[in-house]
Design an enzyme around this catalytic site. Structure first.
Site, PDB file in Angstrom:
ATOM      1  N   HIS A  72     -29.203  50.930 -46.586  1.00  0.00           N
ATOM      2  CA  HIS A  72     -29.436  51.203 -45.164  1.00  0.00           C
ATOM      3  C   HIS A  72     -28.914  52.592 -44.853  1.00  0.00           C
ATOM      4  CE1 HIS A  72     -30.913  47.267 -44.392  1.00  0.00           C
ATOM      5  NE2 HIS A  72     -29.851  46.716 -44.945  1.00  0.00           N
ATOM      6  N   TYR A 197     -29.969  45.740 -33.887  1.00  0.00           N
ATOM      7  CA  TYR A 197     -29.038  45.079 -32.968  1.00  0.00           C
ATOM      8  C   TYR A 197     -29.667  45.188 -31.578  1.00  0.00           C
ATOM      9  CZ  TYR A 197     -25.331  45.260 -36.525  1.00  0.00           C
ATOM     10  OH  TYR A 197     -24.582  45.088 -37.666  1.00  0.00           O
ATOM     11  N   PRO A 287     -18.864  38.651 -36.336  1.00  0.00           N
ATOM     12  CA  PRO A 287     -19.650  39.340 -37.369  1.00  0.00           C
ATOM     13  C   PRO A 287     -20.458  40.534 -36.861  1.00  0.00           C
ATOM     14  CG  PRO A 287     -20.638  37.222 -36.828  1.00  0.00           C
ATOM     15  CD  PRO A 287     -19.372  37.295 -36.057  1.00  0.00           C
ATOM     16  N   LYS A 291     -17.860  43.231 -40.881  1.00  0.00           N
ATOM     17  CA  LYS A 291     -16.647  43.680 -41.576  1.00  0.00           C
ATOM     18  C   LYS A 291     -16.013  42.648 -42.514  1.00  0.00           C
ATOM     19  CE  LYS A 291     -16.492  47.768 -39.976  1.00  0.00           C
ATOM     20  NZ  LYS A 291     -17.469  48.458 -40.812  1.00  0.00           N
ATOM     21  N   TYR A 379     -18.851  51.988 -38.804  1.00  0.00           N
ATOM     22  CA  TYR A 379     -19.804  51.000 -39.318  1.00  0.00           C
ATOM     23  C   TYR A 379     -19.859  51.043 -40.849  1.00  0.00           C
ATOM     24  CZ  TYR A 379     -23.933  48.009 -39.310  1.00  0.00           C
ATOM     25  OH  TYR A 379     -24.807  46.971 -39.502  1.00  0.00           O
TER      26      TYR A 379
HETATM   27  C1  PHB Z   1     -26.052  39.824 -42.252  1.00  0.00           C
HETATM   28  O1  PHB Z   1     -26.780  40.437 -43.041  1.00  0.00           O
HETATM   29  O2  PHB Z   1     -25.932  38.592 -42.314  1.00  0.00           O
HETATM   30  C2  PHB Z   1     -25.331  40.593 -41.194  1.00  0.00           C
HETATM   31  C3  PHB Z   1     -25.496  41.963 -41.102  1.00  0.00           C
HETATM   32  C4  PHB Z   1     -24.856  42.663 -40.107  1.00  0.00           C
HETATM   33  C5  PHB Z   1     -24.043  41.996 -39.201  1.00  0.00           C
HETATM   34  C6  PHB Z   1     -23.858  40.629 -39.307  1.00  0.00           C
HETATM   35  C7  PHB Z   1     -24.500  39.919 -40.298  1.00  0.00           C
HETATM   36  O3  PHB Z   1     -23.434  42.691 -38.211  1.00  0.00           O
END
Ligand code: PHB
Ligand code: APR
Length: 386
Positions: A72, A197, A287, A291, A379
């Site tokens: 990413h 997001y 989540p 992290k 991040y």
């Molecule tokens: C996930 O891939 O499950 C995942 C990715 C980013 C996040 C939370 C979960 O902030």
């Protein structure tokens, strides 16, 4: 039985600790109360910070992640009906399921002659205030004792290590959030190559992916939500409304569904005598900041270096500083996870002012170079200082 470091729990923390100690020539035994199949298929978040990706690669457990994980280069923030890209440029993270890291570590530990005892029961930790700690457990029904120099408390949030420390020796910092997440795994191609997001008046949503054909999706829900209230059709409808906008999201078979609670929790200190807590046993966070596994890996990197110094030179300074060293970084990750969470979620304690403030902040971080850089720095992961 005797070993140098007795480890409770075969999650990312316990397995990586055992692997790093092995590379330092230090023996360990892992005691895990679940079966191997169970821990290898438990679906958790799956974003690996850049430094952690390098650590897995440099220590010989990163080959499959490099081949199969998805790079990413940034993330999308969706709000106000549009997607806004935050470019991490040179700061690159990697998407790779946590259970895949667990599988790779188990394979490598066993190939290196490591000892992992699965399906142990009645695990208890003793005498860690002195210099000869012990772990009691049952394996195949038989009572056993593991004598060791140190105990790695890597048994997650619901484990037995943290509660075995006298409560008067610990301070807990805790916050519960008035919402949770519905999480699903779906056989469908993601709409973009990067995570999305999404801020929406119906609540937060997150689109992430494990491969070009496997999507991992989350939707904000009530904290005590019953998954029965989320039939597939409702999930797709909400995802379409919160993330899809004017495009229609590809739908696919749902392989797994569950509810994730949202909590911030830190215990201080992360050590008591010769018992060292690492990973979720010492701290959990919502989540939203991705992290969890990264913090677990950072803790055990610090711990393995401190133990290596102790065995090499007899000096205990790094071990004494373990908690303070980890907590500096843990608290910054806590702050970031809280910040992402309060930025994106519909909070019942918020009013119209707060929603305008959230939108202004989203606008700020997606349009200011300085704010975007600060977001990216956190991040992709702050450096691990030992
Ligand atoms: C996930 O891939 O499950 C995942 C990715 C980013 C996040 C939370 C979960 O902030
Ligand atoms: N005895 C032995 N093993 C135990 C016990 C016990 N009493 N209690 C729990 N365990 C095991 C669990 O079955 C689990 O496999 O300890 C392991 C802890 O692993 P994780 O929960 O994965 O915790 P950790 O290794 O710290 O990794 C942190 O896990 O929860 C996720 O998202 C979180 O990414 C974070 C990561």
């Amino acid at each position: 039985m005797r070993t140098q470091v007795g480890i409770v729990g075969a999650g990312p923390a316990g397995l990586m600790l055992s692997h790093l100690l092995h590379l330092e020539g230090i023996s360990s035994v892992i005691l895990e109360n679940r079966g191997r199949d169970y821990i290898e298929s438990r679906i958790r978040a799956g974003l690996i910070e850049q430094w952690a990706r390098d650590l897995l690669t440099e220590t010989g457990v990163g080959a499959r992640m490099q081949r199969e994980g998805m790079f990413h280069n940034g993330v999308y923030f969706g709000f106000g009906g549009a997607l806004h890209y935050i470019d991490f440029r040179a700061l690159v993270g990697k998407g790779y399921g946590q259970q895949e890291v667990v599988k790779d570590l188990i394979d490598r530990r066993l190939a290196d002659g490591g000892q992992i005892l699965f399906e142990v029961t009645d695990v208890s930790v003793h005498d860690f205030a002195g210099s000869a700690p012990k772990i009691h457990f049952r394996h195949d029904g038989e009572k056993q004792e593991l004598a060791c120099d140190f105990i790695g408390g890597c048994d997650g949030f619901h484990g037995i290590c943290r509660p075995s420390i006298p409560a008067t020796a610990l301070t807990v910092f805790d916050r519960e959030y008035p919402f949770g997440w519905v999480g699903i795994l779906s056989e469908s191609p993601p709409p973009e190559g990067e995570l999305i997001y999404a801020y929406h008046e119906r609540g937060f949503a997150l689109y992430t992916m494990r491969s070009p054909t496997l999507a991992r999706l989350y939707l904000q829900c009530a904290p005590d939500e019953d998954i029965e209230n989320w039939p597939d059709a409702r999930i797709w409808q909400e995802l379409q409304a919160r993330i899809g906008g004017t495009r229609s999201l590809a739908q696919g078979a749902m392989l797994q569904k569950g509810i994730t609670a949202m909590r911030s929790f830190v215990v201080e200190p992360m050590q008591h005598g010769r018992l060292f807590l690492a990973g979720d046993s010492a701290h959990i966070q919502p989540p939203t900041g991705a992290k969890g596994m990264n913090l677990a890996l950072a803790d055990v990197l610090v711990l393995s270096r401190a133990m290596a110094e102790f065995y090499r030179s007899g000096r205990g300074e790094l071990l004494e500083r373990y908690s303070a060293t980890c907590l500096r970084r843990v608290w910054k990750a806590q702050r970031f996870s809280w910040w992402m969470t309060q930025l994106f979620h519909l909070d019942p304690t918020h009013n119209a002012f707060d929603r305008k403030r959230q939108l202004a902040e989203l606008d700020y971080v997606t349009s200011s170079e300085a704010a975007g850089r600060s977001l990216a720095e956190n991040y992709v992961g702050l450096p691990v200082e030992i």
